[in-house]
Design a protein around this motif. Structure first.
Motif, PDB file in Angstrom:
ATOM      1  N   TYR A   1      17.158 -13.505  10.091  1.00 26.55           N
ATOM      2  CA  TYR A   1      15.968 -13.423   8.989  1.00 26.55           C
ATOM      3  C   TYR A   1      14.386 -13.603   9.657  1.00 26.55           C
ATOM      4  CZ  TYR A   1      12.981 -14.868   4.814  1.00 26.55           C
ATOM      5  OH  TYR A   1      12.167 -15.260   3.855  1.00 26.55           O
TER       6      TYR A   1
ATOM      7  N   GLN B   1      13.675 -10.590  11.902  1.00 28.31           N
ATOM      8  CA  GLN B   1      13.191  -9.473  10.991  1.00 28.31           C
ATOM      9  C   GLN B   1      11.947  -9.864  10.551  1.00 28.31           C
ATOM     10  OE1 GLN B   1      14.758  -6.734  10.158  1.00 28.31           O
ATOM     11  NE2 GLN B   1      12.862  -6.154   9.411  1.00 28.31           N
ATOM     12  N   MET B   2      11.387 -11.151  10.405  1.00 22.15           N
ATOM     13  CA  MET B   2       9.903 -11.549  10.116  1.00 22.15           C
ATOM     14  C   MET B   2       9.161 -10.950  11.017  1.00 22.15           C
ATOM     15  SD  MET B   2       9.593 -14.706   7.820  1.00 22.15           S
ATOM     16  CE  MET B   2      10.396 -15.797   8.933  1.00 22.15           C
TER      17      MET B   2
ATOM     18  N   ARG C   1       9.541  -8.753  13.522  1.00 21.53           N
ATOM     19  CA  ARG C   1       9.526  -7.137  13.456  1.00 21.53           C
ATOM     20  C   ARG C   1       8.720  -6.719  12.368  1.00 21.53           C
ATOM     21  NH1 ARG C   1      15.056  -7.693  14.822  1.00 21.53           N
ATOM     22  NH2 ARG C   1      15.588  -7.234  12.731  1.00 21.53           N
ATOM     23  N   ASP C   2       8.629  -7.211  11.031  1.00 21.89           N
ATOM     24  CA  ASP C   2       7.887  -6.739  10.083  1.00 21.89           C
ATOM     25  C   ASP C   2       6.363  -6.850  10.323  1.00 21.89           C
ATOM     26  OD1 ASP C   2       9.960  -6.435   8.293  1.00 21.89           O
ATOM     27  OD2 ASP C   2      10.065  -7.991   7.344  1.00 21.89           O
ATOM     28  N   ILE C   3       5.917  -8.218  11.016  1.00 22.65           N
ATOM     29  CA  ILE C   3       4.593  -8.385  11.486  1.00 22.65           C
ATOM     30  C   ILE C   3       4.322  -7.245  12.528  1.00 22.65           C
ATOM     31  CG2 ILE C   3       2.988  -9.639  12.728  1.00 22.65           C
ATOM     32  CD1 ILE C   3       3.339 -10.808   9.999  1.00 22.65           C
TER      33      ILE C   3
ATOM     34  N   ARG D   1       5.275  -4.001  12.497  1.00 21.43           N
ATOM     35  CA  ARG D   1       5.460  -2.943  11.930  1.00 21.43           C
ATOM     36  C   ARG D   1       3.990  -2.906  11.195  1.00 21.43           C
ATOM     37  NH1 ARG D   1       6.802  -2.343   6.983  1.00 21.43           N
ATOM     38  NH2 ARG D   1       8.155  -4.125   6.861  1.00 21.43           N
ATOM     39  N   LYS D   2       3.764  -3.877  10.570  1.00 18.29           N
ATOM     40  CA  LYS D   2       2.533  -3.906   9.759  1.00 18.29           C
ATOM     41  C   LYS D   2       1.159  -3.748  10.519  1.00 18.29           C
ATOM     42  CE  LYS D   2       4.474  -6.520   5.770  1.00 18.29           C
ATOM     43  NZ  LYS D   2       4.381  -8.020   5.055  1.00 18.29           N
TER      44      LYS D   2
END
Ligand code: RP5
Length: 168
Positions: A150, A153-154, A156-158, A160-161
């Motif tokens: 989890y 993933q956070m 990786r999300d940053i 990607r954003k």
């Protein structure tokens, strides 16, 4: 009591009006596969029901109690005073003071009776559940792995954003 079998976490709230906020905690616990129960009681409107819950929670196998309450929010502290379990408080924005009242009432516990107090409102409810997951993961390898995934993933999300940022 709305519960699954052998709840590890109790999500307690002072009113049904707190549910839209506390659903954030339930969603996270469900996502991690942590069995939880939901219990409605009020420190002021149903003190005996609150005491019965608090004194019985540990014996039922509950490991962590998350408590959301607004206004003069004494519920988390009152529960913490009657159980040795870790209690996590979520102040709720329910009055003209926008949750500052509940924050101060929840966080300003006298020495001896800890309540781990989160942020006001939905981010606090979400973090309360994640904090409960972190506590339970100390003794649960599978949960620890899910938590690690989890967190990764956070990150990786940053990234990607960042890549998707459209600057003017
Ligand atoms: C608190 O009073 C509850 O936790 C709730 O946040 C607030 C208002 O309750 P209701 O009047 O909506 O039932 O005890």
């Amino acid at each position: 009591m709305k519960e699954k079998k052998h709840p590890a976490v109790s999500v307690v709230m002072g009113s049904d009006s707190d549910l839209p906020v506390m659903e954030e905690a339930i969603t996270i616990l469900n996502a991690f596969g942590v069995p939880c129960e939901v219990f409605l009681t009020s420190a002021h409107r149903s003190p005996e029901r609150t005491a019965a819950f608090a004194t019985g929670a540990a014996a039922r196998g509950v490991k962590v109690v998350i408590v959301g309450a607004g206004a003069a929010a004494h519920l988390a502290g009152v529960i913490a005073s009657q159980t040795p379990l870790p209690v996590i408080g979520v102040p709720i924005d329910a009055t003209a003071l926008k949750g500052l009242d509940a924050l101060l009432a929840t966080v300003q516990m006298p020495g001896g009776i800890p309540v781990a107090t989160m942020a006001i409102g939905k981010p606090g409810a979400k973090n309360a559940a994640l904090f409960a997951v972190r506590l339970l993961a100390l003794a649960d390898k599978k949960l620890h792995e899910k938590l690690k995934a989890y967190i990764e993933q956070m990150a990786r999300d940053i990234e990607r954003k960042h890549e998707n940022l459209k600057l003017g």
